[in-house]
Scaffold this active site. Structure first.
Site, PDB file in Angstrom:
ATOM      1  N   GLY A 292      32.279  28.542 -28.087  1.00 33.61           N
ATOM      2  CA  GLY A 292      32.151  29.745 -28.900  1.00 33.61           C
ATOM      3  C   GLY A 292      32.515  30.968 -28.075  1.00 33.61           C
TER       4      GLY A 292
ATOM      5  N   GLU B 262      31.505  33.517 -20.660  1.00 29.74           N
ATOM      6  CA  GLU B 262      31.155  34.814 -20.089  1.00 29.74           C
ATOM      7  C   GLU B 262      31.985  35.202 -18.869  1.00 29.74           C
ATOM      8  OE1 GLU B 262      29.422  31.962 -20.122  1.00 29.74           O
ATOM      9  OE2 GLU B 262      28.153  31.691 -18.360  1.00 29.74           O
TER      10      GLU B 262
ATOM     11  N   HIS C  18      25.395  37.295 -26.676  1.00 30.39           N
ATOM     12  CA  HIS C  18      25.081  36.248 -25.707  1.00 30.39           C
ATOM     13  C   HIS C  18      25.973  36.365 -24.465  1.00 30.39           C
ATOM     14  CE1 HIS C  18      23.866  32.069 -24.593  1.00 30.39           C
ATOM     15  NE2 HIS C  18      25.065  32.066 -24.043  1.00 30.39           N
ATOM     16  N   GLU C  19      27.280  36.417 -24.680  1.00 27.00           N
ATOM     17  CA  GLU C  19      28.198  36.467 -23.522  1.00 27.00           C
ATOM     18  C   GLU C  19      28.004  37.763 -22.732  1.00 27.00           C
ATOM     19  OE1 GLU C  19      29.150  33.648 -23.047  1.00 27.00           O
ATOM     20  OE2 GLU C  19      29.091  32.867 -25.093  1.00 27.00           O
TER      21      GLU C  19
ATOM     22  N   HIS D  58      25.060  37.508 -20.438  1.00 26.38           N
ATOM     23  CA  HIS D  58      25.375  36.753 -19.216  1.00 26.38           C
ATOM     24  C   HIS D  58      25.850  37.663 -18.078  1.00 26.38           C
ATOM     25  CE1 HIS D  58      24.889  32.478 -19.898  1.00 26.38           C
ATOM     26  NE2 HIS D  58      25.681  32.443 -20.950  1.00 26.38           N
TER      27      HIS D  58
ATOM     28  N   GLU E 132      21.359  29.851 -19.082  1.00 23.04           N
ATOM     29  CA  GLU E 132      21.452  29.838 -20.550  1.00 23.04           C
ATOM     30  C   GLU E 132      20.140  30.192 -21.251  1.00 23.04           C
ATOM     31  OE1 GLU E 132      24.190  29.982 -21.937  1.00 23.04           O
ATOM     32  OE2 GLU E 132      25.558  29.186 -20.412  1.00 23.04           O
TER      33      GLU E 132
ATOM     34  N   ASP F 230      29.239  17.888 -17.903  1.00 23.83           N
ATOM     35  CA  ASP F 230      29.675  18.022 -19.300  1.00 23.83           C
ATOM     36  C   ASP F 230      28.959  17.009 -20.205  1.00 23.83           C
ATOM     37  OD1 ASP F 230      31.409  20.220 -19.055  1.00 23.83           O
ATOM     38  OD2 ASP F 230      33.021  18.937 -18.321  1.00 23.83           O
TER      39      ASP F 230
ATOM     40  N   TYR G 214      19.380  25.863 -23.308  1.00 22.57           N
ATOM     41  CA  TYR G 214      19.431  27.114 -24.058  1.00 22.57           C
ATOM     42  C   TYR G 214      18.098  27.395 -24.745  1.00 22.57           C
ATOM     43  CZ  TYR G 214      24.581  26.955 -23.782  1.00 22.57           C
ATOM     44  OH  TYR G 214      25.877  26.934 -23.344  1.00 22.57           O
TER      45      TYR G 214
ATOM     46  N   MET H 295      33.846  22.607 -29.778  1.00 19.65           N
ATOM     47  CA  MET H 295      33.055  21.368 -29.732  1.00 19.65           C
ATOM     48  C   MET H 295      31.789  21.455 -30.574  1.00 19.65           C
ATOM     49  SD  MET H 295      33.574  19.960 -25.887  1.00 19.65           S
ATOM     50  CE  MET H 295      33.215  21.466 -25.008  1.00 19.65           C
TER      51      MET H 295
HETATM   52  N1  BES Z   1      28.611  29.520 -20.654  1.00 21.82           N
HETATM   53  C1  BES Z   1      28.561  29.074 -21.993  1.00 21.82           C
HETATM   54  C2  BES Z   1      29.691  28.165 -22.358  1.00 21.82           C
HETATM   55  C3  BES Z   1      29.784  26.913 -21.516  1.00 21.82           C
HETATM   56  C4  BES Z   1      28.664  26.169 -21.223  1.00 21.82           C
HETATM   57  C5  BES Z   1      30.994  26.495 -21.056  1.00 21.82           C
HETATM   58  C6  BES Z   1      28.775  25.026 -20.447  1.00 21.82           C
HETATM   59  C7  BES Z   1      31.109  25.369 -20.285  1.00 21.82           C
HETATM   60  C8  BES Z   1      29.999  24.622 -19.989  1.00 21.82           C
HETATM   61  C9  BES Z   1      28.527  30.236 -22.975  1.00 21.82           C
HETATM   62  O1  BES Z   1      27.836  31.339 -22.522  1.00 21.82           O
HETATM   63  C10 BES Z   1      27.813  29.764 -24.204  1.00 21.82           C
HETATM   64  O2  BES Z   1      26.681  29.416 -24.089  1.00 21.82           O
HETATM   65  N2  BES Z   1      28.471  29.775 -25.353  1.00 21.82           N
HETATM   66  C11 BES Z   1      27.877  29.402 -26.607  1.00 21.82           C
HETATM   67  C12 BES Z   1      27.468  30.653 -27.340  1.00 21.82           C
HETATM   68  C13 BES Z   1      26.154  30.643 -28.016  1.00 21.82           C
HETATM   69  C14 BES Z   1      25.011  29.973 -27.359  1.00 21.82           C
HETATM   70  C15 BES Z   1      25.794  31.986 -28.597  1.00 21.82           C
HETATM   71  C16 BES Z   1      28.914  28.621 -27.397  1.00 21.82           C
HETATM   72  O3  BES Z   1      30.008  28.401 -26.874  1.00 21.82           O
HETATM   73  O4  BES Z   1      28.666  28.229 -28.524  1.00 21.82           O
HETATM   74 ZN    ZN Z   2      25.737  31.007 -22.463  1.00 23.90          ZN
END
Ligand code: BES
Ligand code: ZN
Length: 592
Positions: free
Chosen positions: A259, A262, A286-287, A290, A309, A366, A374, A544
């Site tokens: 989504g 950051e 959210h971003e 961060h 997170e 991953d 979160y 994803m």
């Molecule tokens: N840092 C994450 C995305 C991420 C996590 C990338 C783990 C690779 C590995 C980013 O800050 C995130 O949490 N994005 C969420 C947004 C949401 C929680 C508001 C997303 O992508 O959905």
């Molecule tokens: Zn995040």
């Protein structure tokens, strides 16, 4: 020898890089980057130096003042990649490595023009979190090491490069290419290295915030995210002055697997946020959050990912509460609760992945990724805040940020700091249960509102035939409808699907959260009228968060399984490697 991060060959007894100088030549024809990285130690370094690499072709290694030095590339580990071992001659100031990336490197997705909005130029973007920086640059690929960086990126003329750094000029090379320079003066962990190259335009949103996107979408992006300066001001009141100078954003093509990401000074965002009604800006909050929780104070390894997170989700909801009120924040917590329950169910047989303080030796980060760090993490932060009161917690947060600026810390370091500043609080909230025990403690904070109770009760009555009235429906906000849909039984009938679509006009929704929630219900119900829309979404979007529930729901019947396989065959060449890995893993587990 001491290796503090199970996902890196980094040895803390060896010299640490302090700054990187990158030269990257982006070649769309071969889908490769020709790279040179200079690692500066900021002091005289000597002896063994172990770096992370994965799928990189190493061409030469030179130590300053010594010329070429030998190097040894270790055996490839499926998760870590190959250790690049150098033996630095006495008093080495810096070491230069030339290399080439492989065409299928995990950090990079190379897009055909057809996969972009404009359809006329190719596109490249990186995604280094969790441990993919090593597929783009040989480096100490662990967040315990922080580096400043400078970069020169050469791309075909007409395309623009952006990075997680400030711009530092650009010029034509004279041979049909263009070089962009960047500088990131503050030390960042390697997973925040980021690059994107494409046909890009930008719009200013405030003196310090700008949005980048393809020209076709830049106006829509500027409208959607117009409120970002208000968010920055609110975040500053929580955490202190914004530490990174500019807050710019890049809206990527739809195959972007997250989504948002950051990347400092340049948040990367999925175009599925462009709902046309600003209903998905929580991802920007959210971003942005961060910038403090994650980028300024960073988890020391992925075993402490919740520090990034959990704090960020808590901050995101705090920002939304000030901007949109208590009810909006309660809805956010309710959506989070659903995500948390789904993740706990997904890991029902892997309870060790449901604790906050993870142990990940031999586990690909991953694969450990879920909503647990979160949402369970955010609930621990909220519990601490409730325990000591908002004012005292606010002062604590400022001290926490000040004490750990530009450092990377462990859960244990966090706990010591809380013990020193808020004695007794960890025990009072039973922090141990969040950190070391599976599931969610029964004492975890609950977030309620009248509206939420109404939605919950209505949805619970679905099977008994209860339906919202037309006037109720008319009064619901987008997120209220979303929470209602999330609370419906997972298995509804085809007649139910028809009712839902008629009354909520779900098929035509521009808000992807609603659209995907609906298509998930429809897929599980084998509801044929939704198949064309399902196909359209799965062929276009590689996020994803959406692929997981949609392909998961398509497991329902032989017909939907066949549909899933057919769609995946057509869609997978356009998916990011990370998305492909997740979906392939799911399809492999389908019954024949
Ligand atoms: N840092 C994450 C995305 C991420 C996590 C990338 C783990 C690779 C590995 C980013 O800050 C995130 O949490 N994005 C969420 C947004 C949401 C929680 C508001 C997303 O992508 O959905
Ligand atoms: Zn995040």
């Amino acid at each position: 020898m001491h290796r503090p991060d199970p996902h890196s060959y980094y040895d803390s007894a060896q010299p640490k890089a302090r700054r990187l100088q990158l030269k990257l030549g982006v070649d769309f024809a071969t889908k490769r980057i020709d790279g040179e990285v200079v690692l500066e130690f900021g002091a005289n370094a000597t002896g063994l130096l172990d770096l992370d690499t994965k799928g990189l072709e190493i061409l030469s290694v030179q130590a300053s003042g010594h010329g070429p030095i030998p190097w040894e590339l270790g055996e490839a580990d499926a998760i870590l990649g190959s250790r690049l071992r150098l033996d630095l001659p006495a008093d080495t100031q810096e070491v230069a490595i030339t290399y080439r990336t492989s065409p299928d490197t995990m950090a990079l997705q190379w897009l055909e023009p057809s996969q972009t909005e404009g359809k006329v130029a190719p596109y490249l973007f990186s995604q280094c979190q969790q441990i993919h920086a090593r597929t783009m640059v040989p480096c100490q690929d662990t967040p315990v090491v922080r580096v400043a960086y400078k970069a020169e990126v050469t791309v075909p003329e007409g395309l623009t490069a952006v990075m997680s750094a400030g711009p530092a000029g650009d010029e034509a090379t004279g041979d049909g290419r263009h070089t962009f320079r960047f500088t990131m003066p503050q030390p960042i962990p390697s997973y925040l290295l980021a690059l994107a190259v494409g046909r890009l335009a930008c719009r200013d949103l405030s003196p310090r915030a700008r949005v980048w996107a393809e020209p076709e979408t830049v106006e829509a992006a500027a409208w959607e995210f117009a409120g970002v300066e208000d968010m920055i001001l609110k975040a500053e009141s929580l955490f202190g002055p914004y530490p990174w100078d500019r807050y710019d954003m890049l809206v990527l093509p739809p195959s972007f697997p997250y989504g948002g990401m950051e990347n400092p000074r340049m948040t990367f965002l999925t175009p599925t946020l462009l709902a046309g009604d600003r209903s998905l800006v929580d991802v920007v909050a959210h971003e942005l959050a961060h910038s403090w929780t994650g980028n300024l104070v960073t988890n020391a390894s992925m075993e402490h990912f919740w520090l990034n997170e959990g704090f960020t989700v808590w901050a995101e909801r705090k920002i939304l509460r000030t901007l949109h009120g208590d009810d909006a924040a309660a809805l956010g917590w309710a959506m989070g609760q659903k995500a948390l329950e789904d993740s706990l169910e997904r890991f029902a047989n892997e309870p060790h992945l449901t604790v906050l303080r993870l142990h990940l030796t031999g586990i690909d980060p991953d694969d450990a990724f879920s909503s647990i760090p979160y949402e369970k993490g955010a609930r621990l932060v909220a519990a601490l805040e409730r325990e000591v009161g908002e004012d005292r917690f606010h002062r604590f947060l400022r001290e926490y940020m000040d004490a750990h600026r530009f450092t990377s810390i462990t859960t244990e370091q966090f706990c010591s700091f809380v013990d020193a500043k808020l004695p007794g609080a960890l025990v009072a909230v039973n922090a141990r249960a969040y950190l070391n025990e599976p599931g969610l403690p029964a004492s975890a904070p609950q977030f309620r509102s009248t509206m939420l109770d109404t939605l919950t009760a209505l949805a619970a009555g679905w099977a008994a035939g209860e339906r919202p009235s037309a006037s109720q429906i008319a009064g619901w906000s987008t997120n209220e409808l979303l929470v209602y849909l999330q609370k419906l039984p997972r298995q509804v009938t085809q007649a139910d699907c028809a009712w839902l679509d008629t009354h909520f006009q779900l098929m035509g929704r521009g808000n992807h959260e609603i659209l995907v929630e609906w298509l998930t219900l429809a897929a599980a119900a084998d509801y044929e009228p939704a198949f064309p829309k399902l196909r359209e979404v799965l062929l276009r979007v590689g996020r994803m968060k959406y692929l997981r529930p949609l392909y998961g729901a398509l497991e329902a019947t032989p017909r939907t399984r066949a549909l899933a396989r057919e769609i995946y065959a057509a869609a997978s060449p356009g998916y990011h490697g990370l998305s492909r890995r997740v979906v392939q893993g799911m399809l492999d587990k389908f019954p024949a």
